[in-house]
Design a protein around this motif. Sequence first.
Motif, PDB file in Angstrom:
ATOM      1  N   UNK A  36      21.171  16.756 -22.027  1.00  0.00           N
ATOM      2  CA  UNK A  36      20.545  16.764 -20.685  1.00  0.00           C
ATOM      3  C   UNK A  36      21.578  16.675 -19.562  1.00  0.00           C
ATOM      4  N   UNK A  37      22.715  17.361 -19.744  1.00  0.00           N
ATOM      5  CA  UNK A  37      23.788  17.337 -18.736  1.00  0.00           C
ATOM      6  C   UNK A  37      23.303  17.979 -17.437  1.00  0.00           C
ATOM      7  N   UNK A  38      23.486  17.271 -16.317  1.00  0.00           N
ATOM      8  CA  UNK A  38      22.929  17.738 -15.028  1.00  0.00           C
ATOM      9  C   UNK A  38      23.898  18.576 -14.194  1.00  0.00           C
ATOM     10  N   UNK A  39      25.075  18.901 -14.725  1.00  0.00           N
ATOM     11  CA  UNK A  39      26.036  19.760 -14.009  1.00  0.00           C
ATOM     12  C   UNK A  39      26.273  19.312 -12.576  1.00  0.00           C
ATOM     13  N   UNK A  40      26.466  17.996 -12.415  1.00  0.00           N
ATOM     14  CA  UNK A  40      26.774  17.464 -11.088  1.00  0.00           C
ATOM     15  C   UNK A  40      25.667  17.670 -10.045  1.00  0.00           C
ATOM     16  N   UNK A  41      24.473  17.959 -10.505  1.00  0.00           N
ATOM     17  CA  UNK A  41      23.334  18.097  -9.578  1.00  0.00           C
ATOM     18  C   UNK A  41      22.848  16.692  -9.193  1.00  0.00           C
ATOM     19  N   UNK A  42      23.409  16.176  -8.089  1.00  0.00           N
ATOM     20  CA  UNK A  42      23.072  14.812  -7.683  1.00  0.00           C
ATOM     21  C   UNK A  42      21.726  14.713  -6.969  1.00  0.00           C
ATOM     22  N   UNK A  43      21.168  15.821  -6.521  1.00  0.00           N
ATOM     23  CA  UNK A  43      19.792  15.750  -5.990  1.00  0.00           C
ATOM     24  C   UNK A  43      18.857  15.347  -7.122  1.00  0.00           C
ATOM     25  N   UNK A  44      18.964  16.083  -8.216  1.00  0.00           N
ATOM     26  CA  UNK A  44      18.161  15.772  -9.403  1.00  0.00           C
ATOM     27  C   UNK A  44      18.579  14.417 -10.003  1.00  0.00           C
ATOM     28  N   UNK A  45      19.881  14.182 -10.080  1.00  0.00           N
ATOM     29  CA  UNK A  45      20.387  12.949 -10.677  1.00  0.00           C
ATOM     30  C   UNK A  45      19.888  11.707  -9.947  1.00  0.00           C
ATOM     31  N   UNK A  46      19.961  11.736  -8.616  1.00  0.00           N
ATOM     32  CA  UNK A  46      19.523  10.565  -7.835  1.00  0.00           C
ATOM     33  C   UNK A  46      18.018  10.367  -7.966  1.00  0.00           C
ATOM     34  N   UNK A  47      17.285  11.467  -7.996  1.00  0.00           N
ATOM     35  CA  UNK A  47      15.826  11.376  -8.185  1.00  0.00           C
ATOM     36  C   UNK A  47      15.516  10.697  -9.526  1.00  0.00           C
ATOM     37  N   UNK A  48      16.206  11.135 -10.561  1.00  0.00           N
ATOM     38  CA  UNK A  48      15.965  10.561 -11.891  1.00  0.00           C
ATOM     39  C   UNK A  48      16.402   9.097 -11.958  1.00  0.00           C
ATOM     40  N   UNK A  49      17.507   8.760 -11.289  1.00  0.00           N
ATOM     41  CA  UNK A  49      17.949   7.357 -11.331  1.00  0.00           C
ATOM     42  C   UNK A  49      16.974   6.463 -10.554  1.00  0.00           C
ATOM     43  N   UNK A  50      16.451   6.976  -9.439  1.00  0.00           N
ATOM     44  CA  UNK A  50      15.414   6.213  -8.703  1.00  0.00           C
ATOM     45  C   UNK A  50      14.187   5.997  -9.587  1.00  0.00           C
ATOM     46  N   UNK A  51      13.746   7.068 -10.263  1.00  0.00           N
ATOM     47  CA  UNK A  51      12.605   6.938 -11.179  1.00  0.00           C
ATOM     48  C   UNK A  51      12.892   5.901 -12.257  1.00  0.00           C
ATOM     49  N   UNK A  52      14.120   5.925 -12.767  1.00  0.00           N
ATOM     50  CA  UNK A  52      14.482   5.001 -13.854  1.00  0.00           C
ATOM     51  C   UNK A  52      14.350   3.549 -13.382  1.00  0.00           C
ATOM     52  N   UNK A  53      14.904   3.232 -12.209  1.00  0.00           N
ATOM     53  CA  UNK A  53      14.827   1.842 -11.731  1.00  0.00           C
ATOM     54  C   UNK A  53      13.406   1.447 -11.306  1.00  0.00           C
ATOM     55  N   UNK A  54      12.656   2.374 -10.709  1.00  0.00           N
ATOM     56  CA  UNK A  54      11.255   2.058 -10.394  1.00  0.00           C
ATOM     57  C   UNK A  54      10.502   1.714 -11.679  1.00  0.00           C
TER      58      UNK A  54
END
Length: 231
Positions: A202-220
Amino acid sequence: EESACTMSKNVDIESEKGECPGIRSLEDDISQSNSPTLAFPSISTSDFKFSHEKAAEIIVEKVEEFVDKLGNARLVLVDLSRGSKILSLAKAKAAKKNISSTKFFTFVGDITKLNSEGGLRCNVIANAANWRLKPGGGGVNAAIFSAAGPGLEVATKQQANSLQPGNVVAVPLPSTSPLFNREGVTHVIHVLGPNMNPQRPNYLRNDYDEGCKLLRNAYSSLFQAFISIVE
Ligand code: AR6
Protein backbone atom coordinates in the motif's frame (compact mmCIF):
# COMPACT_ATOMS: atom_id res chain seq x y z
CA GLU A 1 19.54 7.20 51.13
CA GLU A 2 18.17 7.81 47.65
CA SER A 3 16.31 11.07 47.30
CA ALA A 4 12.93 11.43 45.61
CA CYS A 5 14.78 13.33 42.87
CA THR A 6 16.96 10.45 41.76
CA MET A 7 14.06 8.02 42.05
CA SER A 8 11.78 10.04 39.81
CA LYS A 9 10.25 8.12 36.93
CA ASN A 10 11.21 8.81 33.35
CA VAL A 11 8.06 10.75 32.62
CA ASP A 12 8.69 12.98 29.66
CA ILE A 13 6.33 15.70 30.84
CA GLU A 14 7.33 19.14 32.05
CA SER A 15 9.21 18.08 35.12
CA GLU A 16 8.87 19.83 38.46
CA LYS A 17 12.43 19.10 39.54
CA GLY A 18 12.68 22.41 41.35
CA GLU A 19 10.04 21.17 43.80
CA CYS A 20 11.68 17.80 44.26
CA PRO A 21 11.93 17.83 48.07
CA GLY A 22 8.11 18.00 48.11
CA ILE A 23 6.15 14.92 49.05
CA ARG A 24 4.32 14.33 45.76
CA SER A 25 5.44 15.53 42.35
CA LEU A 26 3.36 15.89 39.21
CA GLU A 27 5.30 12.89 37.91
CA ASP A 28 4.11 10.75 40.83
CA ASP A 29 0.51 11.85 40.33
CA ILE A 30 0.65 10.91 36.67
CA SER A 31 2.37 7.53 37.18
CA GLN A 32 0.19 6.39 40.06
CA SER A 33 -3.12 7.51 38.65
CA ASN A 34 -5.71 4.80 38.10
CA SER A 35 -7.36 6.70 35.25
CA PRO A 36 -8.08 4.67 32.12
CA THR A 37 -5.07 5.29 29.91
CA LEU A 38 -4.28 4.67 26.25
CA ALA A 39 -0.59 4.39 25.43
CA PHE A 40 0.08 4.73 21.70
CA PRO A 41 3.16 4.79 19.48
CA SER A 42 3.50 7.29 16.68
CA ILE A 43 1.77 5.46 13.83
CA SER A 44 3.68 5.24 10.51
CA THR A 45 6.71 7.37 11.42
CA SER A 46 9.40 4.69 11.56
CA ASP A 47 9.19 1.69 9.23
CA PHE A 48 6.45 3.41 7.17
CA LYS A 49 8.60 6.57 6.78
CA PHE A 50 5.81 9.13 7.24
CA SER A 51 6.90 12.75 7.85
CA HIS A 52 7.46 13.36 11.57
CA GLU A 53 6.37 16.99 11.29
CA LYS A 54 3.08 16.12 9.55
CA ALA A 55 2.44 13.19 11.91
CA ALA A 56 3.00 15.32 15.02
CA GLU A 57 0.61 17.94 13.67
CA ILE A 58 -2.08 15.30 13.11
CA ILE A 59 -1.55 13.62 16.51
CA VAL A 60 -2.05 16.91 18.36
CA GLU A 61 -4.97 17.95 16.15
CA LYS A 62 -6.73 14.65 16.93
CA VAL A 63 -5.87 14.78 20.64
CA GLU A 64 -7.39 18.27 20.76
CA GLU A 65 -10.53 16.99 19.00
CA PHE A 66 -11.01 14.11 21.47
CA VAL A 67 -9.75 15.64 24.70
CA ASP A 68 -13.21 16.77 25.86
CA LYS A 69 -14.67 13.31 25.23
CA LEU A 70 -12.16 11.55 27.49
CA GLY A 71 -13.83 11.97 30.89
CA ASN A 72 -11.11 11.01 33.37
CA ALA A 73 -9.20 9.00 30.75
CA ARG A 74 -5.78 9.93 29.38
CA LEU A 75 -3.79 9.64 26.16
CA VAL A 76 -0.05 8.99 26.23
CA LEU A 77 2.26 9.12 23.23
CA VAL A 78 5.15 6.71 23.78
CA ASP A 79 8.54 6.26 22.14
CA LEU A 80 11.70 4.37 22.99
CA SER A 81 14.29 7.10 23.33
CA ARG A 82 14.69 10.40 25.10
CA GLY A 83 15.87 11.96 21.85
CA SER A 84 12.65 11.01 20.04
CA LYS A 85 11.85 13.69 17.49
CA ILE A 86 8.18 12.79 17.35
CA LEU A 87 7.83 13.16 21.14
CA SER A 88 9.42 16.59 21.21
CA LEU A 89 7.40 17.80 18.21
CA ALA A 90 4.11 16.58 19.69
CA LYS A 91 4.95 17.96 23.12
CA ALA A 92 5.72 21.43 21.70
CA LYS A 93 2.56 21.47 19.56
CA ALA A 94 0.36 20.34 22.48
CA ALA A 95 1.82 23.05 24.71
CA LYS A 96 1.05 25.67 22.06
CA LYS A 97 -2.59 24.56 22.02
CA ASN A 98 -2.72 24.58 25.84
CA ILE A 99 -3.75 20.93 25.95
CA SER A 100 -3.79 19.80 29.57
CA SER A 101 -0.76 17.64 30.43
CA THR A 102 -2.95 15.53 32.71
CA LYS A 103 -5.07 14.48 29.67
CA PHE A 104 -2.22 14.13 27.17
CA PHE A 105 1.50 13.69 27.72
CA THR A 106 4.51 11.98 26.22
CA PHE A 107 6.45 9.16 27.85
CA VAL A 108 9.80 7.55 27.11
CA GLY A 109 9.79 3.77 27.42
CA ASP A 110 9.01 0.41 25.85
CA ILE A 111 5.24 0.23 25.32
CA THR A 112 5.28 -3.43 26.45
CA LYS A 113 6.89 -2.54 29.81
CA LEU A 114 5.23 0.70 30.83
CA ASN A 115 3.96 -0.59 34.18
CA SER A 116 6.81 -2.91 35.14
CA GLU A 117 9.65 -0.61 34.10
CA GLY A 118 8.12 2.84 33.89
CA GLY A 119 5.55 2.69 36.70
CA LEU A 120 2.87 3.91 34.28
CA ARG A 121 -0.34 1.87 34.24
CA CYS A 122 -2.02 1.81 30.83
CA ASN A 123 -5.02 -0.46 30.43
CA VAL A 124 -5.05 -0.07 26.65
CA ILE A 125 -2.13 0.06 24.23
CA ALA A 126 -2.13 0.75 20.51
CA ASN A 127 -0.04 -1.15 17.98
CA ALA A 128 1.36 0.13 14.67
CA ALA A 129 0.26 -3.00 12.84
CA ASN A 130 0.70 -4.46 9.35
CA TRP A 131 -2.26 -5.16 7.06
CA ARG A 132 -2.16 -8.92 7.73
CA LEU A 133 -2.28 -8.37 11.51
CA LYS A 134 0.68 -10.71 11.80
CA PRO A 135 3.40 -10.91 14.47
CA GLY A 136 6.99 -9.98 13.62
CA GLY A 137 8.15 -7.48 11.01
CA GLY A 138 10.10 -5.41 13.52
CA GLY A 139 9.17 -2.19 15.28
CA VAL A 140 6.46 -1.92 17.87
CA ASN A 141 4.38 -4.67 16.18
CA ALA A 142 7.05 -7.31 16.80
CA ALA A 143 7.53 -6.09 20.39
CA ILE A 144 3.82 -6.20 21.26
CA PHE A 145 3.11 -9.62 19.71
CA SER A 146 6.20 -11.04 21.38
CA ALA A 147 5.40 -9.60 24.82
CA ALA A 148 1.73 -10.60 24.61
CA GLY A 149 2.44 -14.25 23.78
CA PRO A 150 0.56 -16.40 21.26
CA GLY A 151 -2.80 -15.48 22.80
CA LEU A 152 -2.76 -12.11 21.04
CA GLU A 153 -2.59 -13.64 17.58
CA VAL A 154 -5.47 -15.99 18.40
CA ALA A 155 -7.59 -13.20 19.90
CA THR A 156 -6.79 -10.91 16.95
CA LYS A 157 -7.93 -13.58 14.47
CA GLN A 158 -11.30 -13.71 16.23
CA GLN A 159 -11.80 -10.01 15.43
CA ALA A 160 -10.33 -9.62 11.94
CA ASN A 161 -7.98 -11.18 9.40
CA SER A 162 -6.70 -8.00 7.79
CA LEU A 163 -6.87 -4.22 8.05
CA GLN A 164 -7.19 -1.34 5.59
CA PRO A 165 -4.96 1.74 6.02
CA GLY A 166 -6.59 4.25 8.38
CA ASN A 167 -8.55 1.54 10.22
CA VAL A 168 -8.24 -0.12 13.62
CA VAL A 169 -9.34 -3.29 15.36
CA ALA A 170 -9.64 -3.54 19.15
CA VAL A 171 -8.66 -6.88 20.66
CA PRO A 172 -9.37 -7.94 24.25
CA LEU A 173 -6.28 -9.67 25.69
CA PRO A 174 -6.71 -13.10 27.28
CA SER A 175 -6.05 -12.97 31.04
CA THR A 176 -3.25 -15.52 30.51
CA SER A 177 -1.21 -13.03 28.48
CA PRO A 178 1.89 -11.65 30.23
CA LEU A 179 0.90 -8.20 28.99
CA PHE A 180 -2.36 -8.59 30.93
CA ASN A 181 -0.78 -10.07 34.07
CA ARG A 182 2.40 -8.07 34.35
CA GLU A 183 1.42 -4.79 32.73
CA GLY A 184 -2.32 -4.57 33.37
CA VAL A 185 -3.15 -4.22 29.67
CA THR A 186 -6.69 -5.42 28.91
CA HIS A 187 -6.88 -4.45 25.21
CA VAL A 188 -4.57 -3.98 22.26
CA ILE A 189 -5.88 -1.74 19.48
CA HIS A 190 -4.18 -2.53 16.17
CA VAL A 191 -3.86 0.49 13.89
CA LEU A 192 -2.81 0.36 10.24
CA GLY A 193 -1.25 3.67 9.25
CA PRO A 194 -0.47 5.09 5.80
CA ASN A 195 2.75 3.76 4.27
CA MET A 196 5.42 5.94 2.61
CA ASN A 197 7.97 3.13 2.35
CA PRO A 198 8.28 1.80 -1.24
CA GLN A 199 9.32 -1.61 0.17
CA ARG A 200 6.01 -2.12 1.99
CA PRO A 201 2.43 -2.85 0.79
CA ASN A 202 0.00 0.00 0.00
CA TYR A 203 2.87 2.40 -0.81
CA LEU A 204 1.43 5.92 -1.25
CA ARG A 205 4.22 7.33 -3.48
CA ASN A 206 4.63 10.41 -1.30
CA ASP A 207 0.97 11.35 -1.76
CA TYR A 208 0.60 13.29 1.49
CA ASP A 209 -2.94 14.43 0.72
CA GLU A 210 -4.03 10.81 0.88
CA GLY A 211 -1.48 9.98 3.59
CA CYS A 212 -2.63 12.74 5.95
CA LYS A 213 -6.27 11.80 5.38
CA LEU A 214 -5.52 8.19 6.27
CA LEU A 215 -3.46 9.15 9.33
CA ARG A 216 -6.30 11.39 10.57
CA ASN A 217 -8.73 8.50 10.07
CA ALA A 218 -6.36 6.20 11.95
CA TYR A 219 -6.17 8.45 15.03
CA SER A 220 -9.91 9.23 15.01
CA SER A 221 -10.65 5.50 14.91
CA LEU A 222 -8.04 4.76 17.58
CA PHE A 223 -9.27 7.37 20.06
CA GLN A 224 -12.92 6.45 19.40
CA ALA A 225 -12.19 2.75 19.97
CA PHE A 226 -10.38 3.58 23.24
CA ILE A 227 -13.31 5.68 24.46
CA SER A 228 -15.73 2.86 23.59
CA ILE A 229 -13.63 0.42 25.64
CA VAL A 230 -13.40 2.57 28.77
CA GLU A 231 -16.83 4.18 28.92
N1 AR6 B 1 7.84 0.80 22.49
C1 AR6 B 1 7.47 2.06 22.18
N2 AR6 B 1 7.63 2.59 20.95
C2 AR6 B 1 8.21 1.83 20.01
C3 AR6 B 1 8.63 0.49 20.26
C4 AR6 B 1 8.43 -0.02 21.57
N3 AR6 B 1 8.77 -1.27 21.91
N4 AR6 B 1 9.16 0.00 19.10
C5 AR6 B 1 9.09 0.97 18.18
N5 AR6 B 1 8.52 2.09 18.72
P1 AR6 B 1 7.09 1.26 13.69
P2 AR6 B 1 5.26 2.07 11.52
C6 AR6 B 1 8.16 3.37 18.04
O1 AR6 B 1 8.21 1.11 12.73
O2 AR6 B 1 6.19 3.15 11.09
C7 AR6 B 1 6.19 -3.12 11.43
O3 AR6 B 1 7.09 -3.96 10.84
C8 AR6 B 1 9.03 3.84 16.92
O4 AR6 B 1 10.18 4.54 17.40
O5 AR6 B 1 6.91 0.19 14.70
O6 AR6 B 1 3.80 2.37 11.63
C9 AR6 B 1 4.74 -3.50 11.15
O7 AR6 B 1 4.61 -4.88 10.96
C10 AR6 B 1 8.08 4.76 16.18
O8 AR6 B 1 8.02 6.02 16.83
O9 AR6 B 1 5.66 1.39 12.92
C11 AR6 B 1 4.39 -2.70 9.93
O10 AR6 B 1 4.69 -3.43 8.75
C12 AR6 B 1 6.72 4.07 16.34
O11 AR6 B 1 6.91 3.14 17.42
C13 AR6 B 1 5.29 -1.48 10.00
O12 AR6 B 1 6.37 -1.83 10.87
C14 AR6 B 1 6.20 3.32 15.11
O13 AR6 B 1 7.27 2.67 14.46
C15 AR6 B 1 4.59 -0.26 10.57
O14 AR6 B 1 5.46 0.85 10.51
